[in-house]
Design a protein around this motif. Structure first.
Motif, PDB file in Angstrom:
ATOM      1  N   SER A 146       0.502   3.667   5.056  1.00  0.00           N
ATOM      2  CA  SER A 146      -0.392   4.747   5.480  1.00  0.00           C
ATOM      3  C   SER A 146      -1.733   4.230   5.994  1.00  0.00           C
ATOM      4  O   SER A 146      -2.377   4.887   6.813  1.00  0.00           O
ATOM      5  CB  SER A 146      -0.632   5.714   4.315  1.00  0.00           C
ATOM      6  OG  SER A 146      -1.262   5.060   3.227  1.00  0.00           O
ATOM      7  N   ALA A 147      -2.171   3.060   5.542  1.00  0.00           N
ATOM      8  CA  ALA A 147      -3.488   2.555   5.921  1.00  0.00           C
ATOM      9  C   ALA A 147      -3.514   1.950   7.321  1.00  0.00           C
ATOM     10  O   ALA A 147      -4.593   1.670   7.858  1.00  0.00           O
ATOM     11  CB  ALA A 147      -3.947   1.505   4.904  1.00  0.00           C
ATOM     12  N   ILE A 148      -2.358   1.761   7.951  1.00  0.00           N
ATOM     13  CA  ILE A 148      -2.304   1.004   9.194  1.00  0.00           C
ATOM     14  C   ILE A 148      -2.975   1.738  10.350  1.00  0.00           C
ATOM     15  O   ILE A 148      -3.582   1.112  11.236  1.00  0.00           O
ATOM     16  CB  ILE A 148      -0.833   0.646   9.544  1.00  0.00           C
ATOM     17  CG1 ILE A 148      -0.778  -0.503  10.554  1.00  0.00           C
ATOM     18  CG2 ILE A 148      -0.089   1.860  10.038  1.00  0.00           C
ATOM     19  CD1 ILE A 148      -1.205  -1.816   9.990  1.00  0.00           C
ATOM     20  N   THR A 190      -6.822  -0.501  -0.459  1.00  0.00           N
ATOM     21  CA  THR A 190      -7.435  -0.236  -1.763  1.00  0.00           C
ATOM     22  C   THR A 190      -8.148   1.116  -1.773  1.00  0.00           C
ATOM     23  O   THR A 190      -8.154   1.805  -2.792  1.00  0.00           O
ATOM     24  CB  THR A 190      -8.411  -1.360  -2.130  1.00  0.00           C
ATOM     25  OG1 THR A 190      -9.340  -1.565  -1.049  1.00  0.00           O
ATOM     26  CG2 THR A 190      -7.673  -2.662  -2.383  1.00  0.00           C
ATOM     27  N   ALA A 191      -8.755   1.506  -0.639  1.00  0.00           N
ATOM     28  CA  ALA A 191      -9.446   2.795  -0.576  1.00  0.00           C
ATOM     29  C   ALA A 191      -8.472   3.957  -0.758  1.00  0.00           C
ATOM     30  O   ALA A 191      -8.814   4.979  -1.361  1.00  0.00           O
ATOM     31  CB  ALA A 191     -10.192   2.926   0.749  1.00  0.00           C
ATOM     32  N   GLY A 194       0.830  -1.197   0.000  1.00  0.00           N
ATOM     33  CA  GLY A 194       0.000   0.000   0.000  1.00  0.00           C
ATOM     34  C   GLY A 194       0.862   1.243   0.000  1.00  0.00           C
ATOM     35  O   GLY A 194       2.096   1.179   0.078  1.00  0.00           O
ATOM     36  N   LEU A 195       0.207   2.398  -0.078  1.00  0.00           N
ATOM     37  CA  LEU A 195       0.928   3.665  -0.073  1.00  0.00           C
ATOM     38  C   LEU A 195       1.677   3.849   1.246  1.00  0.00           C
ATOM     39  O   LEU A 195       1.144   3.531   2.311  1.00  0.00           O
ATOM     40  CB  LEU A 195      -0.046   4.825  -0.281  1.00  0.00           C
ATOM     41  CG  LEU A 195      -0.682   4.926  -1.670  1.00  0.00           C
ATOM     42  CD1 LEU A 195      -1.763   5.988  -1.662  1.00  0.00           C
ATOM     43  CD2 LEU A 195       0.365   5.228  -2.725  1.00  0.00           C
ATOM     44  N   ARG A 225     -11.777  -4.744  -6.645  1.00  0.00           N
ATOM     45  CA  ARG A 225     -11.296  -3.361  -6.733  1.00  0.00           C
ATOM     46  C   ARG A 225      -9.840  -3.317  -7.180  1.00  0.00           C
ATOM     47  O   ARG A 225      -9.450  -2.471  -7.979  1.00  0.00           O
ATOM     48  CB  ARG A 225     -11.465  -2.668  -5.383  1.00  0.00           C
ATOM     49  CG  ARG A 225     -12.897  -2.409  -4.992  1.00  0.00           C
ATOM     50  CD  ARG A 225     -13.006  -1.788  -3.613  1.00  0.00           C
ATOM     51  NE  ARG A 225     -12.472  -0.431  -3.593  1.00  0.00           N
ATOM     52  CZ  ARG A 225     -12.416   0.314  -2.498  1.00  0.00           C
ATOM     53  NH1 ARG A 225     -12.821  -0.186  -1.328  1.00  0.00           N
ATOM     54  NH2 ARG A 225     -11.930   1.541  -2.543  1.00  0.00           N
ATOM     55  N   ALA A 226      -9.037  -4.235  -6.664  1.00  0.00           N
ATOM     56  CA  ALA A 226      -7.633  -4.296  -7.084  1.00  0.00           C
ATOM     57  C   ALA A 226      -7.530  -4.648  -8.567  1.00  0.00           C
ATOM     58  O   ALA A 226      -6.684  -4.098  -9.287  1.00  0.00           O
ATOM     59  CB  ALA A 226      -6.877  -5.309  -6.236  1.00  0.00           C
TER      60      ALA A 226
END
Length: 323
Positions: A121-123, A150-151, A88-89, A229-230
């Motif tokens: 960043s999603a953590i 994914t969001a 992820g980012l 989505r991916a």
């Protein structure tokens, strides 16, 4: 959550949905007595890696997978657990050599070990839901992590598509400042994203097909949605990559056409002025015997003749549609 890569924690979630932060050793001791024990480690801390190897109790192949230097998204089942890598980012782009950073997990019934070398960043969103008691088991944790990743990626992919749309709308204009570098940047970023999104889709699909008891049917449904989505983002990135390659070709063709037009104009100007230069050079020689040398109107006759000759050549060029 502090920015950086040195953040570690251990959460224990009771059956009632009550989450509490505890020391690592206590979290391991609560394994089997709570609905979820989640321990997150910093991969750059040698002490944490030593603890993971010797005192955590996970299979040694899982330890090797969690501490591998190079990773790609995957989901492989081992005994009663699963090795999961997601990308992820990153929360610290200045510290991230890759556009997407990894988080590695070992998940089994009631127990999750995660490790990252750089902050994803999603953590923090997942941590907040855990502290709020909204994540109750490993299946919930994996689903929420996949959804959060994914969001956050979706808008980034959409921005790349918008940039290509904008470039396509202005590619025919004469002034496209920095278009070549912008196209190269979009293409490079789309390739970086797609390199990990395609295997991530496969990993999520594989997780959605598992029969492990700690993954519920609702979890499988959410995992399939995250995989879709991916897949959609991977397809959009492939389209962006192809469109950027086509735009680069169009820009090259446009610049070649502009150079050809300018070269033609220069050649036509030379075609018109070369004979005139010859005439003026011929009559400008300082030697005896030049015709009409003694005529007081000689200059004007030559000037008028040159203008008429030049105009005639220009009309011929326009008639032949060379410009």
């Amino acid at each position: 959550m502090e920015r950086g890569v040195n953040r570690e924690w251990a959460y224990v979630v009771e059956d009632a949905g009550k989450a509490s932060a505890v020391p690592r050793e206590e979290a391991v001791a609560r394994h089997g007595h709570a609905s979820l024990v989640w321990i997150h480690l910093n991969g750059r801390d040698s002490g944490s890696l030593e603890w993971l190897r010797d005192r955590c109790g996970i299979p040694y192949p899982a330890f090797l997978a969690l501490t591998a230097v190079e990773t790609r998204p995957r989901a492989d089942f081992l005994d009663s657990g699963a090795i999961i890598n997601l990308r992820g980012l990153g929360a610290t782009p200045h510290d991230d050599p890759d556009t997407l950073v990894s988080i590695r997990l070992w998940a089994e019934a009631g127990f999750v070990i995660s490790i990252s070398y750089r902050t994803i960043s999603a953590i923090e969103q997942v941590c907040e839901k855990t502290r709020a008691g909204r994540i109750l088991d490993p299946g919930d944790l994996i689903v929420d992590l996949a959804d959060a990743i994914t969001a956050r990626l979706d808008p980034e992919v959409a921005v790349l598509g918008d940039l290509i749309d904008d470039l396509e709308g202005h590619i025919g204009e004469r002034a496209v400042a920095g278009a070549r570098s912008r196209i190269a940047g979009v293409r490079s970023r789309s390739i970086d994203f797609r390199r990990f999104l395609q295997p991530q889709r496969d990993a999520l699909e594989r997780l959605s097909l598992t029969t492990a008891e700690w993954v519920t049917e609702e979890d499988r449904l959410h995992l399939r949605e995250a995989a879709n989505r991916a897949a959609r983002m991977a397809e959009e990135l492939e389209a962006v990559r192809e469109r950027s390659a086509l735009l680069h070709e169009q820009l090259t063709d446009l610049r070649t056409e502009q150079i050809d037009q300018r070269s033609l104009i220069v050649a036509l100007i030379a075609l018109i002025f070369l004979p005139l230069t010859f005439v003026t050079g011929l009559f400008g020689m300082n030697v005896e015997g030049i015709p009409i040398r003694s005529d007081g109107m000689a200059f004007w006759w030559i000037a008028i003749g040159s203008c008429v000759f030049g105009a005639a050549l220009w009309l011929i060029v326009r008639w032949r549609r060379w410009i």
